[in-house]
Design a protein around this motif. Structure first.
Motif, PDB file in Angstrom:
ATOM      1  N   ASP A  37       0.904  -1.550   0.366  1.00 20.06           N
ATOM      2  CA  ASP A  37       0.146   0.276  -0.187  1.00 20.06           C
ATOM      3  C   ASP A  37       1.683   1.309  -0.525  1.00 20.06           C
ATOM      4  O   ASP A  37       1.812   2.087   0.502  1.00 20.06           O
ATOM      5  CB  ASP A  37      -0.945   0.322   1.048  1.00 20.06           C
ATOM      6  N   ARG A  57      -4.081  -1.687   5.377  1.00 19.89           N
ATOM      7  CA  ARG A  57      -3.585  -0.368   4.686  1.00 19.89           C
ATOM      8  C   ARG A  57      -2.910   0.591   5.823  1.00 19.89           C
ATOM      9  O   ARG A  57      -3.234   0.334   6.768  1.00 19.89           O
ATOM     10  CB  ARG A  57      -5.364  -0.504   4.330  1.00 19.89           C
ATOM     11  N   ARG A  95      -0.173   7.258  -3.619  1.00 17.81           N
ATOM     12  CA  ARG A  95      -0.466   7.567  -4.916  1.00 17.81           C
ATOM     13  C   ARG A  95      -1.774   7.359  -5.394  1.00 17.81           C
ATOM     14  O   ARG A  95      -2.134   6.999  -5.098  1.00 17.81           O
ATOM     15  CB  ARG A  95       0.330   6.314  -5.455  1.00 17.81           C
ATOM     16  N   ALA A  96      -2.125   7.690  -6.980  1.00 15.08           N
ATOM     17  CA  ALA A  96      -3.636   7.835  -7.135  1.00 15.08           C
ATOM     18  C   ALA A  96      -4.093   6.216  -7.370  1.00 15.08           C
ATOM     19  O   ALA A  96      -4.838   5.625  -6.971  1.00 15.08           O
ATOM     20  CB  ALA A  96      -2.999   7.896  -8.985  1.00 15.08           C
ATOM     21  N   GLU A  97      -2.870   5.242  -8.028  1.00 13.07           N
ATOM     22  CA  GLU A  97      -3.022   3.779  -7.888  1.00 13.07           C
ATOM     23  C   GLU A  97      -1.897   3.346  -6.632  1.00 13.07           C
ATOM     24  O   GLU A  97      -1.304   2.779  -6.920  1.00 13.07           O
ATOM     25  CB  GLU A  97      -3.166   3.092  -9.685  1.00 13.07           C
ATOM     26  N   ARG A  98      -3.189   2.857  -5.316  1.00 13.46           N
ATOM     27  CA  ARG A  98      -2.264   3.136  -4.408  1.00 13.46           C
ATOM     28  C   ARG A  98      -1.598   2.053  -4.346  1.00 13.46           C
ATOM     29  O   ARG A  98      -0.576   1.724  -2.768  1.00 13.46           O
ATOM     30  CB  ARG A  98      -3.033   2.896  -3.437  1.00 13.46           C
ATOM     31  N   THR A 140      -0.157  -2.811 -11.481  1.00 17.41           N
ATOM     32  CA  THR A 140      -0.596  -1.270  -9.561  1.00 17.41           C
ATOM     33  C   THR A 140      -1.754  -1.294  -9.806  1.00 17.41           C
ATOM     34  O   THR A 140      -2.805  -1.530 -11.490  1.00 17.41           O
ATOM     35  CB  THR A 140      -0.094  -0.259 -10.125  1.00 17.41           C
ATOM     36  N   THR A 141      -2.921  -0.671  -9.328  1.00 16.81           N
ATOM     37  CA  THR A 141      -4.242  -0.952  -9.379  1.00 16.81           C
ATOM     38  C   THR A 141      -4.890  -0.081  -7.836  1.00 16.81           C
ATOM     39  O   THR A 141      -4.099   0.447  -6.853  1.00 16.81           O
ATOM     40  CB  THR A 141      -4.986  -1.996  -9.076  1.00 16.81           C
ATOM     41  N   ASP A 142      -5.975   0.547  -7.356  1.00 13.99           N
ATOM     42  CA  ASP A 142      -6.492   1.489  -7.246  1.00 13.99           C
ATOM     43  C   ASP A 142      -7.413   0.366  -6.356  1.00 13.99           C
ATOM     44  O   ASP A 142      -8.052  -0.526  -6.219  1.00 13.99           O
ATOM     45  CB  ASP A 142      -7.119   3.016  -6.980  1.00 13.99           C
ATOM     46  N   GLU A 143      -8.201   1.375  -4.728  1.00  7.53           N
ATOM     47  CA  GLU A 143      -9.116   1.017  -4.823  1.00  7.53           C
ATOM     48  C   GLU A 143     -10.175   0.151  -5.406  1.00  7.53           C
ATOM     49  O   GLU A 143     -11.320  -0.860  -4.580  1.00  7.53           O
ATOM     50  CB  GLU A 143      -9.637   2.290  -3.023  1.00  7.53           C
ATOM     51  N   ASP A 144     -10.890   0.947  -6.221  1.00  8.84           N
ATOM     52  CA  ASP A 144     -12.026   0.220  -7.163  1.00  8.84           C
ATOM     53  C   ASP A 144     -12.078  -0.755  -8.332  1.00  8.84           C
ATOM     54  O   ASP A 144     -13.271  -1.025  -8.364  1.00  8.84           O
ATOM     55  CB  ASP A 144     -12.822   1.396  -7.290  1.00  8.84           C
ATOM     56  N   THR A 145     -10.699  -0.163  -9.259  1.00  5.57           N
ATOM     57  CA  THR A 145     -10.190  -1.139  -9.815  1.00  5.57           C
ATOM     58  C   THR A 145      -9.729  -2.460  -9.962  1.00  5.57           C
ATOM     59  O   THR A 145      -8.330  -2.811  -9.568  1.00  5.57           O
ATOM     60  CB  THR A 145      -9.017   0.161 -10.965  1.00  5.57           C
TER      61      THR A 145
END
Length: 217
Positions: free
Chosen positions: A80, A161, A84-87, A108-113
């Motif tokens: 985590d 997280r 970052r935008a893609e955290r 890499t990815t974020d919370e929703d993708t």
């Protein structure tokens, strides 16, 4: 006529030494082709960064290429980086028994993708992906049973997280009146709020058992 002095002969340039790990990095880069966003040697292993949406195809190529034969999935975990935008980094560790080699793969990815599940390529990844979902909230599409693995039913949040509070959100206790386990907001007792960080051997007005032996007259 006098003879010209002997001219020093130039030694041939030494060829660069290619180590086995460098050769492995080159082979991985060749197999991945344009899907290799980055291939480098880090911490004694080859690390490759690939696009999130290409992860399933990349895994198939790494498994099926005879010069690599990464046929074992060792681990899938998350890291985590909240700034970052893609955290999240989703990190895959692969093993090639025939080459006695390991490979670290990242997307890499974020919370929703969501990230495509590799459980169809490596069935053993099902457990690891569930753990990453439970601990970090990383979503995976195509997973046959994406649900919490280590936390309790109704658990709030994802413990690994960086912004998850150290005390959590709720506490669990058995209620004698209701005859069942109940969840309640975390309550910190006053003695925990005002902890003075003193060692129990300092600042006391009494002698702890055994300390009298250390006293000298």
């Amino acid at each position: 006529m006098s003879e010209a002095p002997n001219q020093p002969t130039a030694e041939p340039a030494a060829e660069p030494v290619v180590t086995p790990i460098d050769a492995l990095a080159a082979a991985v880069a060749a197999v991945l082709g344009p899907d290799a966003l980055e291939v480098a040697v880090a911490y004694g292993e080859v690390t490759a960064v690939v696009p999130r949406d290409a992860i399933v195809e990349v895994m198939k190529r790494l498994r099926d290429a005879p010069e690599l034969a990464f046929i074992n999935i060792v681990d899938v975990c998350g890291v985590d980086y909240p700034e970052r935008a893609e955290r999240f980094d989703v990190v895959y560790h692969l093993l090639s028994p025939s080459r006695n080699a390991r490979l670290r793969l990242k997307v890499t990815t974020d919370e929703d993708t969501p990230v495509p599940s590799i459980s169809g390529v490596f069935p053993g990844a099902q457990w690891f992906e569930r753990e990453a979902y439970d601990m970090l909230g990383i979503l995976f599409t195509g997973h046959p049973e994406l649900r919490r693995l280590l936390t309790d039913y109704g658990f709030d949040g994802h413990p690994l997280r960086k912004d998850f509070p150290m005390t959590g959100y709720v506490e669990v206790r058995y209620d004698d009146a209701q005859k069942r386990v109940v969840y309640e907001p975390v309550r910190l007792n006053q003695e925990f709020r005002n902890f003075d960080f003193l060692s129990p051997w300092e600042g006391t007005t009494y002698v702890l058992p055994g300390d009298e032996k250390a006293k000298t007259s």
